[in-house]
Design an enzyme around this catalytic site. Structure first.
Site, short mmCIF file in Angstrom:
data_model
loop_
_atom_site.label_atom_id
_atom_site.label_comp_id
_atom_site.label_asym_id
_atom_site.label_seq_id
_atom_site.Cartn_x
_atom_site.Cartn_y
_atom_site.Cartn_z
N ASP A 129 -30.90 71.92 -37.69
CA ASP A 129 -32.18 71.31 -37.33
C ASP A 129 -33.21 72.35 -36.86
O ASP A 129 -34.37 72.31 -37.26
CB ASP A 129 -32.01 70.18 -36.30
N GLY A 130 -32.76 73.31 -36.05
CA GLY A 130 -33.67 74.35 -35.61
C GLY A 130 -34.12 75.23 -36.76
O GLY A 130 -35.29 75.63 -36.84
N ASP A 174 -28.10 65.99 -28.10
CA ASP A 174 -26.87 66.74 -27.82
C ASP A 174 -26.13 66.15 -26.62
O ASP A 174 -24.90 66.03 -26.63
CB ASP A 174 -27.20 68.21 -27.53
#
Length: 198
Positions: free
Chosen positions: A69-70, A91
């Site tokens: 995702d990052g 998370d």
């Protein structure tokens, strides 16, 4: 001592090309975060239904989406504070889901239940120390066990039937990590308050 902290250049060789593929598929960072969280919930549901190995692998593969995702956000230039906030909250929810399932499985085993409780508390405190430190301008990314290691250990342990050992490792390692982070923050804080030599 997180995987990405020490082996960034190695992991990027696999993560970045796959991230580009996900971008071509039209996936966004928030979509990957959401799919990862939903996958963990499904995986723990499968695990609690009596299929621990399958459930553990579903959760593990879903958690692996965290590695992308990052990267997707950077590749598409869509990084934002809101996205980072959402990823962090997701998370924590995923961690709570995994440890909650472990607590349910260990409900009739006092030792295992206690170790899982300590491991969960250590995981939450570890994350909080880092978040609070960074909000005050300090760094607290050090530590023996961070999220990648924690997730791998607990999912392998619960999936393959050695939860007491996995929880024990995380309980001890988690407490050590908290002490390491507190020590790092204390060092930074006292360095700022001490007068410089002239």
């Amino acid at each position: 001592m997180a995987v990405n902290a020490h082996f960034r250049s190695i992991t990027d060789r696999a993560v970045v090309p796959m991230g580009r593929g996900m971008v071509r598929l039209g996936l966004t960072a928030n979509t990957l975060t959401t799919l990862g969280l939903l996958g963990v919930v499904v995986g723990m549901g499968v695990l609690l239904s009596g299929r621990p190995v399958l459930g553990g692998w579903i959760a593990a593969l879903s958690t692996a989406l965290d590695a992308f995702d990052g990267t997707v956000a950077r590749l598409t230039n869509t990084q934002s504070e809101l996205g980072a906030f959402y990823d962090s909250v997701a998370d924590r929810v995923a961690d709570a889901t995994i440890f909650g399932a472990c607590l349910w499985l260990a409900r009739d085993e006092p030792l295992t239940f206690t170790l899982v409780m300590v491991a969960l508390a250590a995981a939450l405190i570890t994350s909080y120390v880092r978040a609070k430190a960074e909000s005050l301008g300090w760094d607290a990314t050090v530590g023996l066990i961070e999220r990648p290691e924690r997730v791998v250990i607990i999912l392998l342990a619960v999936g393959y039937g050695f939860l007491v050992w996995g929880a024990g490792i995380l309980a001890v390692g988690g407490v050590i990590t908290i002490v390491q982070r507190l020590h790092a923050v204390y060092g930074q804080a006292t360095a700022v308050t001490q007068p410089s030599d002239r």
